[in-house]
Enzyme design. Structure first.
Site, PDB file in Angstrom:
ATOM      1  N   SER A 244      34.782  40.367  45.917  1.00 41.88           N
ATOM      2  CA  SER A 244      34.716  41.739  45.415  1.00 41.88           C
ATOM      3  C   SER A 244      35.072  41.768  43.936  1.00 41.88           C
ATOM      4  CB  SER A 244      35.691  42.632  46.198  1.00 41.88           C
ATOM      5  OG  SER A 244      37.026  42.226  45.953  1.00 41.88           O
ATOM      6  N   LYS A 245      35.129  42.976  43.378  1.00 46.15           N
ATOM      7  CA  LYS A 245      35.416  43.140  41.948  1.00 46.15           C
ATOM      8  C   LYS A 245      36.782  42.590  41.561  1.00 46.15           C
ATOM      9  CE  LYS A 245      32.456  47.174  41.207  1.00 46.15           C
ATOM     10  NZ  LYS A 245      32.417  48.611  40.871  1.00 46.15           N
ATOM     11  N   ARG A 246      37.714  42.591  42.520  1.00 43.88           N
ATOM     12  CA  ARG A 246      39.052  42.108  42.191  1.00 43.88           C
ATOM     13  C   ARG A 246      39.055  40.611  41.882  1.00 43.88           C
ATOM     14  NH1 ARG A 246      39.245  42.462  47.728  1.00 43.88           N
ATOM     15  NH2 ARG A 246      39.923  40.601  48.858  1.00 43.88           N
ATOM     16  N   HIS A 247      37.983  39.918  42.282  1.00 40.54           N
ATOM     17  CA  HIS A 247      37.860  38.492  41.964  1.00 40.54           C
ATOM     18  C   HIS A 247      37.171  38.280  40.615  1.00 40.54           C
ATOM     19  CE1 HIS A 247      38.043  38.395  46.504  1.00 40.54           C
ATOM     20  NE2 HIS A 247      39.013  37.588  46.169  1.00 40.54           N
ATOM     21  N   GLY A 248      36.905  39.368  39.922  1.00 44.82           N
ATOM     22  CA  GLY A 248      36.245  39.257  38.625  1.00 44.82           C
ATOM     23  C   GLY A 248      34.747  39.115  38.712  1.00 44.82           C
TER      24      GLY A 248
END
Length: 486
Positions: A244-248
């Protein structure tokens, strides 16, 4: 039988890594089979879909080189088609109008939960409405959805990755086909389009596995041939959670901006759940097509590892002609002044690319480093400066500068330069590295570079002397400023 697949993204967001991997596997599969690849934009979410996202997805597909044979089709332009098939199911008693509001359904759900029913599904309240009741509600213009009447029994299918899948129909809710705004749901539109477009194989993410029994029920209700299914395992982040976005992770096109080549990303994505059976760092698109086999895709979720992408990208960069790398670098530069700089100094840039390409992991960093090889150095690497630009560093540079000045132009080669530097290090009683480290920083502005003697011959005698003298002057100024503050 000729094979036909489709990639059908929803333009509610950018094309991301998971979607790109799905598109790639569809493309590789059908190209290997000499079949056709369809691009279909599933934009029936009239609130969240946008034209900008559709355009962005198409650009990303073009950049990846995943050329399509048909499309792009837009589902928003085919609403009357879905309405026609929903009406067909209504007329055959395989679907019904539901006038329950979302609020009413939620209230009944909560009541069921209070009674201990955890997995409540729609209770078919509107299925028992008489024709007269339905007509009265329609006259009152009461909003409604069209629901599919799930038959009794079991739904079973073979998945190319998950093998045999079986679901009791009693677990499936009477799902919505047409929403109250007149737009179709995913289940109806995807089945109708896959049938009409002649799709033989549906290759998509694991998150759609639970949708498949519903869609098979629709195929059976229409009396249509069911395509073959393959559900790809979801990609995980380094923490083994869903990517997801939290993984960049951002849009596919952002990888281009960050300096990754499309061939690198294609090769990286191909290895997420599929093994080409070779240790080669990367393959051409043609080689990937020839090797690809869906039977070798595992159901284990792969982990996204940016270091692997960096490695592949570095290998692809080093394999390319300098002229191609030059064009790729220009394609990611937004600043007009920077663009003019590279175009004006093309000959020097090409020479620097040839020197540096075996050491670069992405084009964005490449562009920054190239400037120091063409222009005067504006700033030195801070860590390197603190470590090597001191009084000793200045003395080593001065000593080697004396040797450089007496080397003749015709003898200014790697062999002569190495011999000269090592003799100087021996005379002053230090290891060669003590001279090389500040010298590298003086010449390139960086702590890392190709071999120092390659760098010296790249710059030539005059430019090398000029850069070393500037570095010595910089160190002296820095030291005098430091002393004045004591």
């Amino acid at each position: 039988m000729s094979r036909k697949v489709r990639f059908a993204p929803s333009p509610t967001g950018y094309l991301h890594i998971g979607g790109a991997r799905t598109a790639l596997f569809n493309w590789l599969f059908v190209k290997n089979k000499k079949g056709k690849f369809v691009l279909r934009i599933e934009d029936t979410d009239n609130i969240r879909s946008s034209k900008e996202m559709s355009e962005e997805i198409i650009k990303a597909m073009e950049w990846l080189g995943l050329n399509w044979d048909e499309g792009p089709y837009f589902q928003s332009e085919r609403l009357s088609v879905y309405e026609e098939f929903a009406e067909k199911l209504l007329n055959e008693g395989k679907a019904y109008r539901c006038f329950c509001t979302a609020e009413e359904i939620e209230e009944r759900r909560k009541e069921a939960e209070k009674k201990g029913i955890k997995s409540w599904k729609y209770d078919r309240k509107c299925l028992s409405l008489s024709q007269e009741e339905i007509e009265n509600k329609l006259k009152e213009k009461k909003p409604f959805v069209i629901r599919f009447k799930v038959p009794d029994g079991k739904t079973e299918f073979k998945d190319k990755i998950h093998k045999n899948v079986s679901v009791n129909n009693s677990e499936i809710e009477d799902f919505v086909l047409i929403k109250s705004d007149g737009f179709p749901t995913y289940h109806l539109s995807v089945v109708v389009d896959d049938h009409l477009m002649g799709i033989t194989d549906v290759i998509r993410g694991d998150d759609h596995l639970s949708n498949t029994p519903k869609q098979i029920l629709l195929y059976k209700a229409f009396g249509w041939k069911i395509p073959e299914f393959a559900h790809l395992p979801l990609i995980l982040g380094p923490d083994k959670q869903k990517l997801s976005k939290r993984h960049g992770v951002t849009s596919v096109l952002n990888y281009k901006k960050e300096g990754y080549l499309s061939l690198s990303l294609i090769n990286f994505l191909s290895r997420l759940s599929w093994n080409p059976g070779d240790d080669k760092p990367f393959f051409t698109r043609e080689e990937l097509i020839n090797r690809f086999n869906l039977s070798k895709v595992t159901k284990n979720s792969p982990v996204f590892d940016i270091k692997k992408l960096d490695f592949i990208n570095s290998k692809v960069i080093s394999s390319l002609k300098s002229s191609i790398i030059f064009s790729e670098i220009l394609s990611i530069i937004d600043d007009k002044k920077e663009l003019i700089f590279f175009e004006t100094n093309k000959e020097k840039v090409l020479k620097a690319i040839e020197l540096l390409k075996s050491r670069m992991k992405n084009l964005k960093d490449f562009a920054k480093i190239l400037k120091n090889y063409i222009n005067e150095i504006e700033s030195y690497d801070k860590e390197g400066e603190d470590k090597f630009f001191n009084k000793n560093g200045a003395e080593y540079l001065k000593a080697f500068l004396e040797d450089l000045k007496i080397i003749r132009e015709e003898d200014f080669n790697e062999e002569t330069l190495e011999l000269s530097l090592r003799k100087r290090a021996e005379r002053i009683g230090v290891k060669a590295g003590e001279i090389i480290h500040p010298l590298r920083l003086a010449l390139t502005g960086n702590r890392v570079s190709p071999g120092i003697f390659e760098v010296l011959t790249f710059f030539g005698k005059d430019e090398s002397i000029k850069r070393i003298e500037k570095a010595i002057e910089y160190i002296n100024e820095k030291d005098s400023t430091h002393d004045s503050r004591l």
